[in-house]
Design an enzyme around this catalytic site. Sequence first.
Site, PDB file in Angstrom:
ATOM      1  N   CYS A 186      -7.775  11.530   1.345  1.00 45.38           N
ATOM      2  CA  CYS A 186      -8.042  10.377   0.422  1.00 45.38           C
ATOM      3  C   CYS A 186      -7.194  10.577  -0.792  1.00 45.38           C
ATOM      4  CB  CYS A 186      -9.669  10.294   0.003  1.00 45.38           C
ATOM      5  SG  CYS A 186      -9.974   9.189  -1.321  1.00 45.38           S
ATOM      6  N   CYS A 197      -9.950  10.898   4.119  1.00 46.30           N
ATOM      7  CA  CYS A 197      -9.879   9.539   3.908  1.00 46.30           C
ATOM      8  C   CYS A 197     -10.734   8.684   4.804  1.00 46.30           C
ATOM      9  CB  CYS A 197      -8.336   8.750   4.052  1.00 46.30           C
ATOM     10  SG  CYS A 197      -8.336   7.097   4.193  1.00 46.30           S
ATOM     11  N   LYS A 209       0.912  -1.044  -0.076  1.00 48.37           N
ATOM     12  CA  LYS A 209       0.039  -0.111   0.141  1.00 48.37           C
ATOM     13  C   LYS A 209       0.696   1.267  -0.076  1.00 48.37           C
ATOM     14  CE  LYS A 209      -2.392   0.888   3.652  1.00 48.37           C
ATOM     15  NZ  LYS A 209      -3.535   0.939   4.704  1.00 48.37           N
TER      16      LYS A 209
END
Length: 104
Positions: free
Chosen positions: A70, A81, A52
Amino acid sequence: MASLPATSALPTTRPPHSNFTVGGMPRRRMVVVVRAEGGQAINPAIRKSEDKVVDSVVVADLAKPLTPYCRCWRSATFPLCDGSHVKHNKATGDNVGPLLLKKQ
């Protein structure tokens, strides 16, 4: 010299910078929505060897100690986010994660 009554019937006009009209016509509000469609990856090439991609930036003047932004365009609380990238990553094989702003 005659004075105008307190409730004069003088015509009123909106200033030229009004948000209500453009050239005498009602102004139309335009909204541009940008998002990846159809289960496509948002990150096609950046740091694909990582599970990630999460980047952190240290900022001196922040109200909270940590603020995630986000980067998957799926968050219901965009621009913040809400963890929607987890579902997006599972569905697409992508590895996008949030941008973290950390208080110094």
